[in-house]
Design a protein around this motif. Structure first.
Motif, PDB file in Angstrom:
ATOM      1  N   GLU A 202       0.849  -1.186   0.000  1.00  0.00           N
ATOM      2  CA  GLU A 202       0.000   0.000   0.000  1.00  0.00           C
ATOM      3  C   GLU A 202       0.886   1.238   0.000  1.00  0.00           C
ATOM      4  O   GLU A 202       1.474   1.590   1.021  1.00  0.00           O
ATOM      5  CB  GLU A 202      -0.914  -0.008   1.231  1.00  0.00           C
ATOM      6  CG  GLU A 202      -1.872   1.163   1.320  1.00  0.00           C
ATOM      7  CD  GLU A 202      -3.099   0.987   0.448  1.00  0.00           C
ATOM      8  OE1 GLU A 202      -3.864   1.942   0.308  1.00  0.00           O
ATOM      9  OE2 GLU A 202      -3.275  -0.113  -0.105  1.00  0.00           O
ATOM     10  N   TYR A 203       0.986   1.917  -1.125  1.00  0.00           N
ATOM     11  CA  TYR A 203       1.839   3.094  -1.233  1.00  0.00           C
ATOM     12  C   TYR A 203       1.401   4.168  -0.233  1.00  0.00           C
ATOM     13  O   TYR A 203       0.237   4.513  -0.139  1.00  0.00           O
ATOM     14  CB  TYR A 203       1.786   3.674  -2.649  1.00  0.00           C
ATOM     15  CG  TYR A 203       2.600   4.945  -2.809  1.00  0.00           C
ATOM     16  CD1 TYR A 203       3.986   4.889  -2.922  1.00  0.00           C
ATOM     17  CD2 TYR A 203       1.975   6.181  -2.802  1.00  0.00           C
ATOM     18  CE1 TYR A 203       4.729   6.051  -3.041  1.00  0.00           C
ATOM     19  CE2 TYR A 203       2.708   7.352  -2.928  1.00  0.00           C
ATOM     20  CZ  TYR A 203       4.091   7.279  -3.048  1.00  0.00           C
ATOM     21  OH  TYR A 203       4.826   8.427  -3.159  1.00  0.00           O
ATOM     22  N   GLY A 204       2.357   4.666   0.526  1.00  0.00           N
ATOM     23  CA  GLY A 204       2.079   5.731   1.480  1.00  0.00           C
ATOM     24  C   GLY A 204       1.508   5.270   2.799  1.00  0.00           C
ATOM     25  O   GLY A 204       1.276   6.092   3.688  1.00  0.00           O
ATOM     26  N   ALA A 205       1.267   3.972   2.959  1.00  0.00           N
ATOM     27  CA  ALA A 205       0.705   3.462   4.213  1.00  0.00           C
ATOM     28  C   ALA A 205       1.842   3.202   5.195  1.00  0.00           C
ATOM     29  O   ALA A 205       2.213   2.066   5.472  1.00  0.00           O
ATOM     30  CB  ALA A 205      -0.108   2.192   3.962  1.00  0.00           C
ATOM     31  N   CYS A 206       2.408   4.287   5.711  1.00  0.00           N
ATOM     32  CA  CYS A 206       3.552   4.208   6.622  1.00  0.00           C
ATOM     33  C   CYS A 206       3.147   4.736   7.998  1.00  0.00           C
ATOM     34  O   CYS A 206       2.349   5.670   8.108  1.00  0.00           O
ATOM     35  CB  CYS A 206       4.720   5.043   6.095  1.00  0.00           C
ATOM     36  SG  CYS A 206       5.265   4.610   4.431  1.00  0.00           S
ATOM     37  N   ASP A 207       3.710   4.164   9.026  1.00  0.00           N
ATOM     38  CA  ASP A 207       3.484   4.683  10.362  1.00  0.00           C
ATOM     39  C   ASP A 207       4.162   6.042  10.478  1.00  0.00           C
ATOM     40  O   ASP A 207       5.337   6.197  10.130  1.00  0.00           O
ATOM     41  CB  ASP A 207       4.026   3.719  11.410  1.00  0.00           C
ATOM     42  CG  ASP A 207       3.200   2.444  11.495  1.00  0.00           C
ATOM     43  OD1 ASP A 207       2.125   2.402  10.885  1.00  0.00           O
ATOM     44  OD2 ASP A 207       3.639   1.501  12.174  1.00  0.00           O
ATOM     45  N   GLY A 212      -0.771   9.220  12.470  1.00  0.00           N
ATOM     46  CA  GLY A 212      -1.432   7.936  12.245  1.00  0.00           C
ATOM     47  C   GLY A 212      -0.489   6.792  11.935  1.00  0.00           C
ATOM     48  O   GLY A 212       0.699   6.992  11.656  1.00  0.00           O
ATOM     49  N   GLY A 213      -1.031   5.615  11.981  1.00  0.00           N
ATOM     50  CA  GLY A 213      -0.236   4.423  11.706  1.00  0.00           C
ATOM     51  C   GLY A 213      -1.099   3.184  11.647  1.00  0.00           C
ATOM     52  O   GLY A 213      -2.331   3.247  11.715  1.00  0.00           O
ATOM     53  N   LEU A 214      -0.452   2.051  11.514  1.00  0.00           N
ATOM     54  CA  LEU A 214      -1.115   0.757  11.406  1.00  0.00           C
ATOM     55  C   LEU A 214      -0.496  -0.215  12.407  1.00  0.00           C
ATOM     56  O   LEU A 214       0.720  -0.244  12.582  1.00  0.00           O
ATOM     57  CB  LEU A 214      -0.956   0.184   9.997  1.00  0.00           C
ATOM     58  CG  LEU A 214      -1.597   0.978   8.861  1.00  0.00           C
ATOM     59  CD1 LEU A 214      -1.095   0.458   7.518  1.00  0.00           C
ATOM     60  CD2 LEU A 214      -3.104   0.874   8.933  1.00  0.00           C
ATOM     61  N   MET A 215      -1.335  -1.023  13.023  1.00  0.00           N
ATOM     62  CA  MET A 215      -0.823  -1.945  14.022  1.00  0.00           C
ATOM     63  C   MET A 215       0.024  -3.044  13.417  1.00  0.00           C
ATOM     64  O   MET A 215       1.013  -3.475  14.011  1.00  0.00           O
ATOM     65  CB  MET A 215      -1.986  -2.545  14.820  1.00  0.00           C
ATOM     66  CG  MET A 215      -2.700  -1.549  15.696  1.00  0.00           C
ATOM     67  SD  MET A 215      -3.929  -0.600  14.768  1.00  0.00           S
ATOM     68  CE  MET A 215      -5.274  -1.770  14.659  1.00  0.00           C
ATOM     69  N   ASN A 216      -0.333  -3.513  12.199  1.00  0.00           N
ATOM     70  CA  ASN A 216       0.499  -4.551  11.590  1.00  0.00           C
ATOM     71  C   ASN A 216       1.893  -4.006  11.273  1.00  0.00           C
ATOM     72  O   ASN A 216       2.899  -4.691  11.428  1.00  0.00           O
ATOM     73  CB  ASN A 216      -0.166  -5.143  10.345  1.00  0.00           C
ATOM     74  CG  ASN A 216      -0.503  -4.098   9.302  1.00  0.00           C
ATOM     75  OD1 ASN A 216      -1.232  -3.154   9.582  1.00  0.00           O
ATOM     76  ND2 ASN A 216      -0.003  -4.259   8.098  1.00  0.00           N
ATOM     77  N   ASN A 217       1.973  -2.735  10.827  1.00  0.00           N
ATOM     78  CA  ASN A 217       3.279  -2.113  10.624  1.00  0.00           C
ATOM     79  C   ASN A 217       4.045  -2.040  11.940  1.00  0.00           C
ATOM     80  O   ASN A 217       5.264  -2.249  11.984  1.00  0.00           O
ATOM     81  CB  ASN A 217       3.122  -0.693  10.069  1.00  0.00           C
ATOM     82  CG  ASN A 217       2.735  -0.676   8.604  1.00  0.00           C
ATOM     83  OD1 ASN A 217       2.734  -1.701   7.927  1.00  0.00           O
ATOM     84  ND2 ASN A 217       2.381   0.497   8.111  1.00  0.00           N
ATOM     85  N   ALA A 218       3.336  -1.702  13.020  1.00  0.00           N
ATOM     86  CA  ALA A 218       3.991  -1.574  14.320  1.00  0.00           C
ATOM     87  C   ALA A 218       4.547  -2.911  14.790  1.00  0.00           C
ATOM     88  O   ALA A 218       5.660  -2.971  15.335  1.00  0.00           O
ATOM     89  CB  ALA A 218       3.004  -1.014  15.349  1.00  0.00           C
ATOM     90  N   PHE A 219       3.798  -3.981  14.577  1.00  0.00           N
ATOM     91  CA  PHE A 219       4.320  -5.298  14.935  1.00  0.00           C
ATOM     92  C   PHE A 219       5.557  -5.633  14.099  1.00  0.00           C
ATOM     93  O   PHE A 219       6.520  -6.215  14.592  1.00  0.00           O
ATOM     94  CB  PHE A 219       3.252  -6.378  14.757  1.00  0.00           C
ATOM     95  CG  PHE A 219       2.259  -6.434  15.888  1.00  0.00           C
ATOM     96  CD1 PHE A 219       2.669  -6.556  17.201  1.00  0.00           C
ATOM     97  CD2 PHE A 219       0.899  -6.373  15.633  1.00  0.00           C
ATOM     98  CE1 PHE A 219       1.766  -6.606  18.247  1.00  0.00           C
ATOM     99  CE2 PHE A 219      -0.024  -6.420  16.669  1.00  0.00           C
ATOM    100  CZ  PHE A 219       0.405  -6.542  17.980  1.00  0.00           C
ATOM    101  N   GLU A 220       5.517  -5.262  12.825  1.00  0.00           N
ATOM    102  CA  GLU A 220       6.685  -5.481  11.971  1.00  0.00           C
ATOM    103  C   GLU A 220       7.888  -4.692  12.493  1.00  0.00           C
ATOM    104  O   GLU A 220       9.013  -5.194  12.518  1.00  0.00           O
ATOM    105  CB  GLU A 220       6.377  -5.071  10.527  1.00  0.00           C
ATOM    106  CG  GLU A 220       5.385  -5.969   9.802  1.00  0.00           C
ATOM    107  CD  GLU A 220       5.953  -7.342   9.475  1.00  0.00           C
ATOM    108  OE1 GLU A 220       7.200  -7.504   9.511  1.00  0.00           O
ATOM    109  OE2 GLU A 220       5.159  -8.256   9.204  1.00  0.00           O
TER     110      GLU A 220
END
Length: 284
Positions: A202-207, A212-220
């Motif tokens: 997902e282009y631009g979907a960065c924490d 804002g951010g994403l929990m799956n990114n945070a786990f990564e």
């Protein structure tokens, strides 16, 4: 967002050490949380019933609210009254819940979303594994990890769109407790400052901290960085800052995470077996 309820979660991850997560549900089409604004005559009558002026004066005193102009004051009073009406309607619809004045009561739903909700559109990476289907025959009717010591105290994200970081640490705190028997408050600020992981699909979907951010990114990020520090070693400021991560002070790690089924019984089974499930919710 540190409290995690089975019935509130819509989409969940489980991580091993084993944490879990869920996505937010938009309130845009939910008739139960729309503004309820009666016509002028009804509004005046209801204002009297609500004792709005008294409640607004108490609200301003309790939360040290001040407004630059009379126009702003009157506008906020109007928003406050609308939120009182909405709280009253919610109380009728769900008497089991507590509805009333909070420090957000002079904000419109749109303002609240813009200022405090930082969950970005969620897509799962291709390599994210699905949690195995668990037996559901003998699930307890009531189950609360708070009573078992697996949930830290309520936290306040302040005026920062960092709900995703609190969701991540809340899940990991519970997982760490189940793995070690020790309840540790983990650092959301580390994620705000240091986690800039992007979803490769997902282009631009960065924490991006308070934006804002994403929990799956945070786990990564936690997998890649080697862990998360304690809250007391990397305290929360509610502002974007320079990364100060000290790997020698890691308090908890993640070995993997997985997607939990949307089936409510599977959510319940995972809650009971794997610990607190994290959720990002729009609460107004």
């Amino acid at each position: 967002m540190a409290r995690h309820s089975l019935l509130l979660a819509l989409l969940l991850f489980a991580a091993v050490a084993t944490a879990a997560m869920a996505v937010a549900a938009s309130d845009a089409d939910d008739i139960l949380i729309r503004q309820v604004v009666p016509d002028v005559g009804e509004a005046e009558e209801e204002d009297n019933l609500l004792n709005a002026e008294h409640h607004f004066a108490s609200f301003k005193a309790k939360f040290a609210k001040t407004y630059a102009t009379k126009e702003e004051h009157d506008h906020r009073f109007g928003v406050f009254k609308s939120n009182l009406r909405r709280a009253r309607l919610h109380a009728k619809l769900d008497p089991s819940a507590v509805h009333g004045v909070t420090k957000f009561s002079d904000l419109t739903p749109a303002e609240f979303r813009r200022q405090f909700l930082g969950l970005k559109p969620l897509r799962f990476p291709a390599h994210a594994q699905k949690a195995p289907i668990l037996p559901t025959k003998d699930l307890p009717k009531d189950f609360d990890w708070r009573d078992k010591g697996a949930v830290t105290n309520v936290k306040d994200q302040g005026a920062c769109g960092s709900c995703w970081s609190f969701s991540t640490t809340g899940a990991l705190e519970g997982a760490h407790y189940l793995a070690t028997g020790e309840l540790v408050s983990l650092s959301e600020q580390q994620l705000v400052d240091c986690d800039h992981v992007c979803d490769p699909e997902e282009y631009g979907a960065c924490d991006s901290g308070c934006n804002g951010g994403l929990m799956n990114n945070a786990f990564e990020y936690i997998l890649q960085s080697g862990g998360v520090q304690k809250e007391k070693d990397y305290p929360y400021t509610g502002r974007d800052g320079t990364c100060k991560f000290d790997k020698t002070k890691v308090a908890a790690t993640v070995s993997n995470y997985s997607v939990v089924s949307l089936d409510e019984e599977q959510i319940a089974a995972n809650l009971v077996k794997n610990g607190p499930l994290a959720g990002n919710l729009i609460v107004l």
